[in-house]
Design an enzyme around this catalytic site. Sequence first.
Site, PDB file in Angstrom:
ATOM      1  N   ARG A 217       0.824  -1.213   0.000  1.00 12.92           N
ATOM      2  CA  ARG A 217       0.000   0.000   0.000  1.00 12.92           C
ATOM      3  C   ARG A 217       0.857   1.262   0.000  1.00 12.92           C
ATOM      4  O   ARG A 217       0.441   2.287  -0.550  1.00 12.92           O
ATOM      5  CB  ARG A 217      -0.939  -0.005   1.204  1.00 12.92           C
ATOM      6  CG  ARG A 217      -2.123  -0.934   0.968  1.00 12.92           C
ATOM      7  CD  ARG A 217      -3.066  -0.940   2.141  1.00 12.92           C
ATOM      8  NE  ARG A 217      -4.324  -1.566   1.765  1.00 12.92           N
ATOM      9  CZ  ARG A 217      -5.158  -2.125   2.630  1.00 12.92           C
ATOM     10  NH1 ARG A 217      -4.870  -2.132   3.915  1.00 12.92           N
ATOM     11  NH2 ARG A 217      -6.282  -2.669   2.214  1.00 12.92           N
TER      12      ARG A 217
ATOM     13  N   LYS B 152     -13.655 -13.904   5.638  1.00 11.60           N
ATOM     14  CA  LYS B 152     -14.754 -13.044   6.076  1.00 11.60           C
ATOM     15  C   LYS B 152     -16.042 -13.438   5.348  1.00 11.60           C
ATOM     16  O   LYS B 152     -16.505 -12.744   4.449  1.00 11.60           O
ATOM     17  CB  LYS B 152     -14.425 -11.583   5.786  1.00 11.60           C
ATOM     18  CG  LYS B 152     -13.261 -11.066   6.600  1.00 11.60           C
ATOM     19  CD  LYS B 152     -13.081  -9.584   6.312  1.00 11.60           C
ATOM     20  CE  LYS B 152     -11.646  -9.156   6.451  1.00 11.60           C
ATOM     21  NZ  LYS B 152     -11.325  -7.983   5.633  1.00 11.60           N
TER      22      LYS B 152
ATOM     23  N   GLY C 103      -6.858  -7.283   0.740  1.00 14.57           N
ATOM     24  CA  GLY C 103      -5.532  -7.091   1.331  1.00 14.57           C
ATOM     25  C   GLY C 103      -4.751  -8.386   1.431  1.00 14.57           C
ATOM     26  O   GLY C 103      -3.569  -8.451   1.055  1.00 14.57           O
TER      27      GLY C 103
ATOM     28  N   GLY D  16     -12.437  -4.027   1.144  1.00 11.36           N
ATOM     29  CA  GLY D  16     -13.811  -3.648   1.466  1.00 11.36           C
ATOM     30  C   GLY D  16     -14.387  -2.654   0.471  1.00 11.36           C
ATOM     31  O   GLY D  16     -15.542  -2.771   0.057  1.00 11.36           O
TER      32      GLY D  16
END
Length: 398
Positions: free
Chosen positions: A35, A200, A353, A377
């Site tokens: 990032r 998730k 990520g 997200g």
Amino acid sequence: MKTIDDLGDLQGKKVLVRCDLNVPLDGSKITDDGRIRASVPTLRRLLDSGARVLVVAHLGRPKGSPDLSSSLEPVSARLAELLGQPVRFAEDTVGPEAQAASEQLGNGEIALLENVRFNAGETSKDDAARGEFADQLAALADVFVSDGFGVVHREQASVFDIAKRLPAAAGGLVQAEVEVLRRLTTDTKRPYTVVLGGSKVSDKLAVIDNLLAKADTLVIGGGMLFTFLVAQGHEVGTSLLEQDQVDQARGYLAKAQQLGVDIVLPTDVVVAPAFAADAPATVVSIDAIPSDQMGLDIGPASAEAFAKIIRNSATVFWNGPMGVFEMAAFAGGTRSVAAALTEVNGLSVVGGGDSAAAVRLLGFDEAAFGHISTGGGASLEYLEGKILPGLVVLEEQS
Ligand code: ADP
Ligand code: MG
């Protein structure tokens, strides 16, 4: 959406840039600087145009007050290396140090402000509290550049409210990410395959709804696959399972059939008695998962089947590792899927990520992929068809 070009001559201007510098840390050691590297081109461009650059960013999830374990100072050092020039570090976000940096920076110089989430106003649900903090941020600069793609789905002071207080534009990273997402939702080249995995489960089930109407094939691995296997009547032992999502998964399977979309699940999985790198791993068929073992990767036959579907697609979006890639014994599925993405003759996009980290950890050349997104997200919410506050506010700029 306004871009940096629309901001005019930036020579000598104070530019506040929201970046996403939320990198994984082991103590104060950065374990994946993806990032930070993704933020460099926009910063370089602003510095080369003679701007005085103040970077605002967050790290981790501090609770609205200073917490040195999530200080951005290590990021500041890495950013300086990547930019090849000093980065002044301000030990507060809007306090005396930030104000001094704002006053003292010369043209083409840069400062990084301390973790914006050390301030309760940043993430406050109270518009007035957030607005007050945004006022303090805005007072530091002349213009705002939004380049933290990973946070554009957040209605937060440094993402949303600030853009109403200063002339604002999208940075190069946000522009590039949005362009890729547009290609995944509009006039997408077919066959279009979406590969979902990761841990998730409930977060990602939501995106399936919208993608079922767009993709030709949905391939499912990772932790979420067990919720689907249970929906189909299989037993999954001690695997990751969200029991309260089983009905939802069953609904998606039915809807896919109606729409003529293929949902492809593995036929074999790698199981082990414990979530541990040295746990003995065996490959079993999905209808023979032992009751005292957990599935930690897709099996080799499934990995090959998934890879074949991916290679034959013109557009592929992949979010979520196929297994626990952090442990070598359970990295095979993720490696096969990643390798197949590099062979796509068309657009291949890696989102998430951990998926992006997996690609680097497993030694793939990032350039072999069409695009590696910095925002998990944010990408998923865009693909779900949700409105992203940090993008809308840039579109409202006149
Ligand atoms: P991303 O960040 O790419 O969106 P997630 O955060 O959803 O992905 O999930 C990443 C994590 O999922 C990884 O740490 C990986 O170990 C874990 N994972 C993948 N497959 C399984 C599985 N079968 N059981 C448990 N965890 C899994
Ligand atoms: Mg993740």
